[in-house]
Design an enzyme around this catalytic site. Structure first.
Site, short mmCIF file in Angstrom:
data_model
loop_
_atom_site.label_atom_id
_atom_site.label_comp_id
_atom_site.label_asym_id
_atom_site.label_seq_id
_atom_site.Cartn_x
_atom_site.Cartn_y
_atom_site.Cartn_z
N ASP A 29 0.82 -1.21 0.00
CA ASP A 29 0.00 0.00 0.00
C ASP A 29 0.85 1.26 0.00
O ASP A 29 0.32 2.35 -0.16
CB ASP A 29 -0.99 0.00 1.17
CG ASP A 29 -0.34 0.17 2.53
OD1 ASP A 29 0.91 0.24 2.61
OD2 ASP A 29 -1.06 0.22 3.54
N ASP A 30 2.15 1.12 0.17
CA ASP A 30 3.01 2.30 0.25
C ASP A 30 3.42 2.81 -1.12
O ASP A 30 3.98 3.90 -1.24
CB ASP A 30 4.28 1.98 1.05
CG ASP A 30 3.96 1.64 2.49
OD1 ASP A 30 3.26 2.45 3.14
OD2 ASP A 30 4.40 0.58 2.96
N SER A 63 -1.67 4.21 2.13
CA SER A 63 -1.78 3.68 3.49
C SER A 63 -3.15 3.97 4.07
O SER A 63 -3.75 5.01 3.78
CB SER A 63 -0.73 4.33 4.39
OG SER A 63 0.53 3.81 4.13
N ASN A 138 5.05 -3.60 4.61
CA ASN A 138 4.55 -2.28 4.94
C ASN A 138 5.55 -1.50 5.79
O ASN A 138 6.26 -2.07 6.61
CB ASN A 138 3.24 -2.43 5.72
CG ASN A 138 2.54 -1.11 5.90
OD1 ASN A 138 2.19 -0.45 4.92
ND2 ASN A 138 2.35 -0.69 7.14
N SER A 171 4.10 -6.71 7.59
CA SER A 171 4.21 -5.34 8.07
C SER A 171 5.43 -5.25 8.98
O SER A 171 5.61 -6.11 9.85
CB SER A 171 2.95 -4.95 8.85
OG SER A 171 1.79 -5.19 8.07
C1 LIG Z 1 1.27 7.77 3.74
O1 LIG Z 1 -0.05 7.82 4.25
C2 LIG Z 1 -0.13 7.62 5.66
C3 LIG Z 1 -1.60 7.61 6.03
O2 LIG Z 1 -2.25 8.73 5.52
C4 LIG Z 1 0.66 8.69 6.40
O3 LIG Z 1 0.64 8.43 7.79
C5 LIG Z 1 2.10 8.68 5.89
O4 LIG Z 1 2.83 9.73 6.48
C6 LIG Z 1 2.13 8.83 4.38
N1 LIG Z 1 3.49 8.73 3.91
C7 LIG Z 1 4.03 9.59 3.06
C8 LIG Z 1 5.45 9.35 2.69
O5 LIG Z 1 3.40 10.50 2.58
#
Ligand SMILES: *[C@@H]1O[C@H](CO)[C@@H](O)[C@H](O)[C@H]1NC(C)=O
Ligand SMILES: *[C@@H]1O[C@H](CO)[C@@H](O)[C@H](O)[C@H]1NC(C)=O
Ligand SMILES: *[C@@H]1O[C@H](CO)[C@@H](O)[C@H](O)[C@H]1NC(C)=O
Ligand SMILES: *[C@@H]1O[C@H](CO)[C@@H](O)[C@H](O)[C@H]1NC(C)=O
Ligand SMILES: *[C@@H]1O[C@H](CO)[C@@H](O)[C@H](O)[C@H]1NC(C)=O
Ligand SMILES: *[C@@H]1O[C@H](CO)[C@@H](O)[C@H](O)[C@H]1NC(C)=O
Ligand SMILES: *[C@@H]1O[C@H](CO)[C@@H](O)[C@H](O)[C@H]1NC(C)=O
Length: 414
Positions: A29-30, A63, A138, A171
């Site tokens: 999901d990343d 995420s 994850n 994860s």
């Molecule tokens: C990815 O999304 C999550 C949940 O919204 C957030 O906590 C996280 O900081 C985000 N990561 C980046 C690299 O933007």
């Protein structure tokens, strides 16, 4: 912790070196350029060279999407992909410029799993049905039921299991999101980069499962999955956690949920974690003697491995019978002897899905026998004695109701 970690650690590392080639759909999901995802791909290729591996993952950080299945309405990307790898205006679906076997898509993790199963594999791979879906690793752990439903890594996994494919969610405790181009070659501890160690833990688990399974047989029974959580790997600083042993666990137990906490100054709510006493920490199904995965990972340098099923419905026992009894004046309770019973009443060897006529009590004196058969029933529903009769096949096929509003996402509504 009450279990013997040392014994479990030894057992987890013991597997034979016989090789069986499998087909893997890998995702997360990343996003498609995540360091930990691409390290898993690299190490799988290195250590399982006969496998076919295809990656299908979101073009951006997705995420926290859980099992939401959102497909973009746009043919092209409205903005650059994560880490600026694919520019705005490129197709919404495509090959990663850095690796021919990596595909990105502008959708949620579950949508990416479906695009993988239904489009990428049939059109761009030399296999159509994966033997295994691997989601992760994850950035950050997903411990307990609250995160099981919330996590996009879990969403990718349970959506695949829902389609009949064995799947594992991985994860890792290292939450720092970084690109595949950032892998430290040297560390303070002398051990590999945390992403590489996390990826090796993933490959060790996959190897153990595959090499101890019968070639040609499914790697997991229908409806079953595995959720793995690994601790924070400290190799960038020291060697205090670089080889976490795997411990068998359950998803419930010691797990956190959220509360809405009010901030008087900002006049807003935010979340704070709590550990409910009942709720998600109630052991209802399965082996209640196993430690909760949250307890395992939070107790030190340990990894948890929780087997789960996507059938969390219709538990057997007094509690369910009592609820059914109280609903029966309004809610019809049907016996399992209808025409669909040839397809029903069959469960996997590990299951206990069928309630016998005598075990289930109800005001109507009949018992359900159509619990959770793995076989699809023949029909949607039919009439029996004037009452509509719902068989196992209900909801089967592509016409399962009108599109629902939860498929709308402002993110894609430019
Ligand atoms: C990815 O999304 C999550 C949940 O919204 C957030 O906590 C996280 O900081 C985000 N990561 C980046 C690299 O933007
Ligand atoms: C399947 O495709 C992969 C990658 O494209 C290739 O390396 C492999 O040799 C192919 N396997 C077969 C059996 O064709
Ligand atoms: C790891 O690599 C990153 C990016 O190259 C660098 O900024 C960081 O200082 C490195 N950390 C260590 C501990 O080597
Ligand atoms: C090792 O490094 C971690 C951070 O990566 C730190 O939290 C921990 O205290 C360190 N342990 C020791 C024994 O120095
Ligand atoms: C409450 O909000 C204020 C102002 O935004 C912020 O500075 C503070 O850190 C917040 N407190 C908590 C406990 O979140
Ligand atoms: C199946 O359910 C029955 C009735 O609740 C119970 O007695 C039995 O122990 C269960 N068997 C397994 C394998 O879980
Ligand atoms: C259950 O299903 C298996 C596999 O499809 C089949 O071999 C078996 O005969 C079935 N058992 C019953 C009782 O229908």
């Amino acid at each position: 912790m009450r279990c013997s970690f040392a014994a479990a650690a030894t057992a987890a590392l013991a597997f034979t070196s016989q090789t069986s080639a499998i087909n893997i759909l890998l995702g997360n999901d990343d996003g498609f350029a995540s360091a930990q995802l691409i390290e898993v791909l690299r190490l799988l290729r290195e250590q399982r060279p006969s496998d076919n591996i295809v990656v299908v993952a979101p073009v951006d950080n997705q995420s926290g999407m859980g099992g939401r299945s959102v497909f973009t309405d746009l043919p092209t990307l409205p903005h650059d992909s994560e880490y600026g790898i694919v520019p705005a205006g490129s197709p919404s679906f495509g090959r990663a410029p850095f690796d021919d076997s990596v595909f990105y898509y502008n959708g949620t993790p579950a949508a990416c799993a479906f695009v993988g199963l239904d489009y990428v594999l049939p059109n761009f791979a030399n296999f159509t049905t994966p033997d295994l879906v691997v989601a992760g690793i994850n950035f950050g752990d997903n411990l307990g039921p609250f995160f099981y439903t919330l996590s996009g890594t879990a969403g990718y996994t349970y959506s695949s299991i829902g389609r009949g494919i064995p799947a594992i969610a991985f994860s890792g405790g290292n939450g720092e999101q970084r690109s595949y181009t950032w892998i430290n070659q040297t560390t303070e501890s002398g051990y590999a980069d945390p992403a590489t160690i996390q990826a090796q833990l993933t490959v060790d688990l996959v190897n153990t499962l595959v090499e101890n399974s019968t070639p040609g047989q499914p790697l997991l029974p229908q409806g079953y999955g595995i959720s793995v959580n690994t601790p924070y790997i400290t190799s960038l600083d020291n060697d205090s956690c670089v080889k976490p042993p795997f411990i068998q666990s359950r998803i419930t137990g010691g797990a956190t949920s959220d509360i809405a906490a009010w901030n008087e100054t900002s006049q807003t709510f935010h979340y704070e974690p709590i550990v409910p006493e009942g709720g998600i920490n109630t052991c209802i199904n399965g082996d209640c003697s196993l430690p909760g995965e949250t307890e395992v990972v939070e107790s030190g340098c340990f990894s948890s491995v929780s087997i789960f099923t996507v059938d969390y419905s219709a538990p057997v026992g007094d509690a369910s019978s009592d609820i059914r009894d109280r609903l029966t004046p309004l809610v019809e309770y049907q016996s399992g002897t209808g025409p669909s019973s040839s397809a029903a009443g069959n469960s996997t060897s590990a299951g206990n899905s069928t309630v016998s006529g005598t075990a289930a009590s109800s005001a109507s004196g009949t018992a359900a026998g159509t619990g959770s058969s793995t076989a699809a029933g023949p029909t949607g529903y039919y009439k029996k004695g004037g009452m509509p009769w719902f068989g196992n096949g209900w909801g089967k096929g592509s016409h399962h109701g009108p599109p629902s509003r939860h498929h709308w996402n402002p993110r894609y509504a430019n």
